[in-house]
Design a protein around this motif. Structure first.
Motif, PDB file in Angstrom:
ATOM      1  N   ALA A  83      29.290  52.685  34.867  1.00 28.95           N
ATOM      2  CA  ALA A  83      30.631  53.743  35.385  1.00 28.95           C
ATOM      3  C   ALA A  83      31.202  52.534  35.899  1.00 28.95           C
ATOM      4  CB  ALA A  83      29.925  54.349  36.515  1.00 28.95           C
ATOM      5  N   TRP A  84      30.146  51.365  36.700  1.00 31.41           N
ATOM      6  CA  TRP A  84      30.759  50.869  37.573  1.00 31.41           C
ATOM      7  C   TRP A  84      32.087  49.742  36.732  1.00 31.41           C
ATOM      8  CZ3 TRP A  84      29.377  45.090  38.252  1.00 31.41           C
ATOM      9  CH2 TRP A  84      30.541  44.828  39.118  1.00 31.41           C
ATOM     10  N   LEU A  85      31.136  49.194  35.941  1.00 35.95           N
ATOM     11  CA  LEU A  85      32.183  47.858  34.703  1.00 35.95           C
ATOM     12  C   LEU A  85      32.808  49.059  33.863  1.00 35.95           C
ATOM     13  CD1 LEU A  85      28.197  46.812  33.117  1.00 35.95           C
ATOM     14  CD2 LEU A  85      30.200  45.377  34.922  1.00 35.95           C
ATOM     15  N   VAL A  86      32.585  49.805  33.700  1.00 33.86           N
ATOM     16  CA  VAL A  86      33.817  50.500  33.106  1.00 33.86           C
ATOM     17  C   VAL A  86      35.221  50.769  34.077  1.00 33.86           C
ATOM     18  CG1 VAL A  86      34.622  52.787  31.537  1.00 33.86           C
ATOM     19  CG2 VAL A  86      33.208  51.562  30.511  1.00 33.86           C
ATOM     20  N   GLY A  87      34.812  52.360  35.141  1.00 33.47           N
ATOM     21  CA  GLY A  87      35.640  51.820  35.795  1.00 33.47           C
ATOM     22  C   GLY A  87      36.191  50.521  37.122  1.00 33.47           C
ATOM     23  N   ARG A  88      35.392  49.849  37.131  1.00 34.37           N
ATOM     24  CA  ARG A  88      35.621  49.035  38.784  1.00 34.37           C
ATOM     25  C   ARG A  88      36.029  47.635  38.246  1.00 34.37           C
ATOM     26  NH1 ARG A  88      34.890  50.782  43.442  1.00 34.37           N
ATOM     27  NH2 ARG A  88      36.567  49.556  43.668  1.00 34.37           N
ATOM     28  N   THR A  89      36.195  46.743  36.947  1.00 32.54           N
ATOM     29  CA  THR A  89      35.853  46.107  36.742  1.00 32.54           C
ATOM     30  C   THR A  89      37.255  45.424  35.309  1.00 32.54           C
ATOM     31  OG1 THR A  89      33.870  45.884  34.822  1.00 32.54           O
ATOM     32  CG2 THR A  89      33.304  45.611  36.935  1.00 32.54           C
ATOM     33  N   ASP A  90      36.686  43.767  35.394  1.00 32.80           N
ATOM     34  CA  ASP A  90      37.878  44.061  34.545  1.00 32.80           C
ATOM     35  C   ASP A  90      37.355  43.595  32.780  1.00 32.80           C
ATOM     36  OD1 ASP A  90      36.894  40.961  34.997  1.00 32.80           O
ATOM     37  OD2 ASP A  90      38.120  40.383  34.821  1.00 32.80           O
ATOM     38  N   LEU A  91      36.826  44.023  32.716  1.00 36.83           N
ATOM     39  CA  LEU A  91      35.555  44.443  31.365  1.00 36.83           C
ATOM     40  C   LEU A  91      36.904  44.797  30.620  1.00 36.83           C
ATOM     41  CD1 LEU A  91      32.912  44.462  30.325  1.00 36.83           C
ATOM     42  CD2 LEU A  91      33.068  47.519  30.280  1.00 36.83           C
ATOM     43  N   PRO A  92      36.236  43.788  29.456  1.00 35.38           N
ATOM     44  CA  PRO A  92      37.817  44.606  27.900  1.00 35.38           C
ATOM     45  C   PRO A  92      37.049  45.755  27.629  1.00 35.38           C
ATOM     46  CG  PRO A  92      36.467  41.881  28.241  1.00 35.38           C
ATOM     47  CD  PRO A  92      35.923  42.291  29.349  1.00 35.38           C
ATOM     48  N   SER A 287      46.804  56.200  49.924  1.00 39.94           N
ATOM     49  CA  SER A 287      45.417  56.594  49.252  1.00 39.94           C
ATOM     50  C   SER A 287      46.332  55.670  47.686  1.00 39.94           C
ATOM     51  CB  SER A 287      46.534  57.926  48.166  1.00 39.94           C
ATOM     52  OG  SER A 287      46.205  58.635  47.277  1.00 39.94           O
ATOM     53  N   THR A 288      44.798  54.609  47.295  1.00 42.42           N
ATOM     54  CA  THR A 288      44.972  53.724  46.349  1.00 42.42           C
ATOM     55  C   THR A 288      43.932  53.562  46.126  1.00 42.42           C
ATOM     56  OG1 THR A 288      44.033  51.821  48.117  1.00 42.42           O
ATOM     57  CG2 THR A 288      46.207  52.054  48.042  1.00 42.42           C
ATOM     58  N   ARG A 289      44.474  53.079  44.483  1.00 44.29           N
ATOM     59  CA  ARG A 289      43.245  52.965  43.559  1.00 44.29           C
ATOM     60  C   ARG A 289      42.375  52.067  44.127  1.00 44.29           C
ATOM     61  NH1 ARG A 289      43.264  55.496  39.042  1.00 44.29           N
ATOM     62  NH2 ARG A 289      41.852  54.425  37.458  1.00 44.29           N
ATOM     63  N   PRO A 290      41.284  52.170  43.501  1.00 42.56           N
ATOM     64  CA  PRO A 290      40.046  50.754  43.773  1.00 42.56           C
ATOM     65  C   PRO A 290      40.568  49.365  43.015  1.00 42.56           C
ATOM     66  CG  PRO A 290      39.174  52.926  43.341  1.00 42.56           C
ATOM     67  CD  PRO A 290      40.253  53.344  43.197  1.00 42.56           C
ATOM     68  N   ASN A 291      40.385  48.877  43.803  1.00 43.96           N
ATOM     69  CA  ASN A 291      40.863  47.111  43.012  1.00 43.96           C
ATOM     70  C   ASN A 291      39.806  46.746  42.138  1.00 43.96           C
ATOM     71  OD1 ASN A 291      42.748  46.896  45.695  1.00 43.96           O
ATOM     72  ND2 ASN A 291      41.442  45.611  46.610  1.00 43.96           N
ATOM     73  N   MET A 292      40.488  46.047  41.212  1.00 40.98           N
ATOM     74  CA  MET A 292      39.198  45.621  39.853  1.00 40.98           C
ATOM     75  C   MET A 292      38.830  44.466  40.473  1.00 40.98           C
ATOM     76  SD  MET A 292      39.744  47.785  38.018  1.00 40.98           S
ATOM     77  CE  MET A 292      40.063  49.541  38.269  1.00 40.98           C
ATOM     78  N   VAL A 293      37.439  44.686  40.122  1.00 43.16           N
ATOM     79  CA  VAL A 293      36.551  43.063  40.042  1.00 43.16           C
ATOM     80  C   VAL A 293      36.490  42.592  39.264  1.00 43.16           C
ATOM     81  CG1 VAL A 293      34.325  42.461  40.562  1.00 43.16           C
ATOM     82  CG2 VAL A 293      34.988  44.277  41.936  1.00 43.16           C
ATOM     83  N   GLU A 294      36.951  41.430  39.360  1.00 42.79           N
ATOM     84  CA  GLU A 294      37.066  40.320  38.171  1.00 42.79           C
ATOM     85  C   GLU A 294      35.762  39.846  38.352  1.00 42.79           C
ATOM     86  OE1 GLU A 294      39.400  36.844  38.817  1.00 42.79           O
ATOM     87  OE2 GLU A 294      40.855  38.356  39.374  1.00 42.79           O
ATOM     88  N   LEU A 295      34.939  39.477  36.390  1.00 45.01           N
ATOM     89  CA  LEU A 295      33.667  39.357  36.095  1.00 45.01           C
ATOM     90  C   LEU A 295      33.684  38.105  36.078  1.00 45.01           C
ATOM     91  CD1 LEU A 295      33.020  42.858  34.123  1.00 45.01           C
ATOM     92  CD2 LEU A 295      31.948  42.490  36.365  1.00 45.01           C
ATOM     93  N   GLY A 296      34.786  37.456  35.617  1.00 50.89           N
ATOM     94  CA  GLY A 296      34.290  35.837  35.395  1.00 50.89           C
ATOM     95  C   GLY A 296      33.577  35.342  34.300  1.00 50.89           C
ATOM     96  N   LYS A 297      32.634  34.402  34.824  1.00 53.47           N
ATOM     97  CA  LYS A 297      31.907  34.274  33.063  1.00 53.47           C
ATOM     98  C   LYS A 297      31.197  35.531  32.800  1.00 53.47           C
ATOM     99  CE  LYS A 297      28.079  32.375  36.372  1.00 53.47           C
ATOM    100  NZ  LYS A 297      27.599  31.325  36.430  1.00 53.47           N
ATOM    101  N   TRP A 298      30.944  36.372  33.352  1.00 51.10           N
ATOM    102  CA  TRP A 298      29.630  37.528  33.334  1.00 51.10           C
ATOM    103  C   TRP A 298      30.665  38.343  32.400  1.00 51.10           C
ATOM    104  CZ3 TRP A 298      25.286  37.460  33.429  1.00 51.10           C
ATOM    105  CH2 TRP A 298      24.824  36.130  34.371  1.00 51.10           C
ATOM    106  N   LYS A 299      32.283  38.556  31.751  1.00 51.43           N
ATOM    107  CA  LYS A 299      32.703  39.389  31.515  1.00 51.43           C
ATOM    108  C   LYS A 299      32.497  39.663  29.838  1.00 51.43           C
ATOM    109  CE  LYS A 299      37.496  38.974  31.710  1.00 51.43           C
ATOM    110  NZ  LYS A 299      38.749  38.762  32.055  1.00 51.43           N
ATOM    111  N   TRP A 300      32.467  38.659  29.142  1.00 52.47           N
ATOM    112  CA  TRP A 300      32.032  38.735  28.246  1.00 52.47           C
ATOM    113  C   TRP A 300      30.513  39.354  27.588  1.00 52.47           C
ATOM    114  CZ3 TRP A 300      35.332  40.122  24.713  1.00 52.47           C
ATOM    115  CH2 TRP A 300      37.172  39.497  24.844  1.00 52.47           C
ATOM    116  N   PRO A 301      29.410  39.159  28.293  1.00 54.46           N
ATOM    117  CA  PRO A 301      28.058  39.157  28.367  1.00 54.46           C
ATOM    118  C   PRO A 301      27.880  40.864  28.810  1.00 54.46           C
ATOM    119  CG  PRO A 301      27.543  37.107  29.682  1.00 54.46           C
ATOM    120  CD  PRO A 301      29.675  36.775  29.728  1.00 54.46           C
ATOM    121  N   ALA A 302      28.772  40.882  30.232  1.00 52.65           N
ATOM    122  CA  ALA A 302      29.067  42.772  29.838  1.00 52.65           C
ATOM    123  C   ALA A 302      29.474  43.482  28.748  1.00 52.65           C
ATOM    124  CB  ALA A 302      29.645  42.488  31.517  1.00 52.65           C
TER     125      ALA A 302
END
Length: 558
Positions: A83-92, A287-302
């Protein structure tokens, strides 16, 4: 006088809806509890002492609690990071992954069980055969007919309860505390553990307990995966006692069912009370949407990690079912020359099979139509009136929805088999009633949410112009909430269409449903026909879910 007539028509319709709810929800469950403490005209707990004096029932209770705890913990551990990866990160590919991760929510659990039996059967499982070939093994590395196998299947098909609950809360969470932690120098991981996790505690608890209740109330998966491995749970014991057909069997089943109902509802209302006593509000001026966390080098492994889980949880079992349905001969193995639609012809041309499909469609339509009408009036009572106790009918639908299906079925058998004047046993109406009791909750909640957005001035203007309340509902209120009414209809129809547990205890010779037929085919090892019917069920559910998503713009799904 006209005003009084309008008011009377409103409360007459609502009162009839509430009476129907009390009669078909409260009364049967009360009768079940009453019968569980009544022996020879005296009130006693002897039934409970007798049923729990048998080791097999203690083992079933212990297995139920153990499996439910394992599935609950595993589901939370798996779904929180997802849920964190899908909702709060820049996961492709986040939107596609979200769809895949909740897809198992719309797959009937017993169909998922059939799929994993095909994959991990120790004798002929597809995956076991592949691993034996790759690693040159003499014996199968996995056995689905174990506690681990049962927990695995339960986790895959009930973890979406936790994922949906956690991901929705995570996306609506106020971002200011996380931003403050990041500004203070915390890493994204430290922020996750120190800020996000504590803020998410209520949703994690709620999602986990929903999984616990669902896993403990499930019958299809334990029957298909557990019973061949001699792993009994409460639901399978209840069905075993009912199938004995004698008074002692019904008495023992009643005691076990009452125990299961108490556990499920105590957990649900305990969770509601506990969360209601705690204040988890974060104060913010915006009231704002939570900021997206940048995964950096972990983006594609995630990306590949989430994709692997989605493949195992959804694509692999669905592929197994589809592949089996397309084999021309089960004995010739998987080759291109052995692929075709030959196995489909006997199924779709069989009057026996198609009658069960048709029964399921008809009963689902009737239940959904009646349930939607009742849901409109119950939601209206809760949202648009100030009557004392207006939320009680809504609470009763929650009680019905949270009560295990096996308990509802047994309560209806005891109550409506002629003992209290009304005999519905072995008719389609007892099936319809069971679907209404179990599945109206989501319909009521969906319609109530929409009704709360309709301003009271529109209704008052129509009433002041001389329209009756029913006319106002038809011409003003219902058109405004039409998408939610249609969504509420589908939310009753779809689970009613493929329902197994209640249907298995309530069907008659002329009222067999597709769920019961599929269970019979799997029980008697007719794997290929079972796979064809499973694909038919999945196609109908998929089409229904697509329609529902279109109507609600993706806000509601099966």
């Amino acid at each position: 006088m006209g005003f009084l007539q309008r008011i009377n028509s409103k409360f007459l319709v609502i009162a009839l809806s509430v009476i129907a709810l009390v009669y078909f929800v409260v009364f049967p469950l009360a009768v079940l509890l009453y019968d569980s403490v009544l022996v020879d005209g005296s009130y006693t707990l002897a039934n409970y002492r007798e049923v729990y004096s048998q080791d097999v029932n203690w083992r079933a209770l212990a297995n139920t609690v153990e499996l439910s705890l394992i599935v609950m913990v595993a589901s939370v551990i798996i779904t929180f990071p997802l849920a964190w990866l899908v909702g709060r990160t820049d996961l492709p590919f986040k939107k596609g992954y979200r769809t895949l991760l909740v897809a198992s929510y719309m797959i009937p659990p017993y169909v998922g069980a059939i799929a994993w039996v095909q994959l991990l059967n120790p004798s002929v499982g597809y995956l076991n055969d592949i691993f034996k070939w790759i690693f040159n093994l003499q014996t199968a590395p996995f056995d689905i007919y174990t506690t681990g196998g049962l927990a695995w299947v339960l986790t895959l098909f009930y973890s979406p309860f936790a994922f949906i609950t956690i991901s929705r809360a995570m996306e609506k969470m106020d971002p200011t505390l996380e931003e403050a932690a990041r500004v203070s120098g915390s890493s994204p991981l430290r922020t996750l553990f120190d800020v996000t996790l504590p803020l998410m505690a209520p949703s994690i608890l709620a999602g986990g307990l929903l999984v616990f209740i669902a896993a403990g109330s499930c019958f299809g998966i334990p029957a298909i995966v557990g019973m061949p491995g001699n792993i009994e749970v409460m639901t399978t014991r209840i069905v075993t006692y009912v199938y004995m057909g004698d008074e002692a069997g019904i008495r023992d089943a009643t005691s076990l069912a009452a125990s299961l109902m108490f556990i499920a509802n105590a957990l649900l209302f305990g969770m509601t009370w506990m969360l209601g006593r705690k204040d988890y509000t974060t104060i913010s001026g915006k009231s704002t949407r939570p900021n997206m966390v940048e995964l950096g080098k972990w983006k594609w492994p995630a990306f590949f990690g989430v994709g692997l889980y989605a493949f195992v949880a959804v694509i692999l079992p669905l592929g197994s079912i589809l592949l089996t349905s397309l084999l021309k001969s089960m004995s010739k193995g998987i080759t291109l020359s052995n692929i075709g639609f030959d196995a489909w012809i006997p199924v779709i041309t069989s009057s026996q099979y198609m009658e069960s499909v048709w029964n399921s469609v008809v009963y689902g339509v009737i239940a959904a139509t009646i349930g939607t009408v009742l849901s409109v009036f119950i939601a209206y009572l809760a949202v648009k009136t100030n009557v004392k106790g207006r939320s009680l009918p809504d609470l009763l639908t929650v009680v019905g929805g949270s009560t295990p299906s096996i308990v509802i079925a047994l309560a209806l058998v005891i109550t409506f088999s002629g003992n209290f004047g009304l005999n519905l046993y072995s008719t389609m109406w007892i099936l319809v009633v069971s679907y209404l009791v179990k599945y109206m909750t989501m319909s009521v909640r969906t319609i109530a949410a929409s009704l709360s957005q309709v301003h009271i001035s529109l209704e008052e203007a129509a009433l002041n112009s001389g329209a009756s309340w029913l006319r106002t509902c038809k011409d003003i209120i219902m058109p405004l909430i039409a998408p939610s009414i249609i969504a509420g209809w589908f939310l009753i129809f779809m689970p009613s269409f493929y329902e197994l547990t209640m249907s298995l205890l309530l069907y008659g010779s002329d009222t067999k449903t597709i769920g019961v037929l599929l269970y019979d085919l799997q029980t008697y090892a007719d794997t290929q026909n079972a796979s064809v019917l499973s694909v038919i069920i999945l196609l109908i559910v998929l089409v229904g879910n697509i329609i529902l998503n279109k109507l609600t713009k993706g806000n509601v799904g099966i």
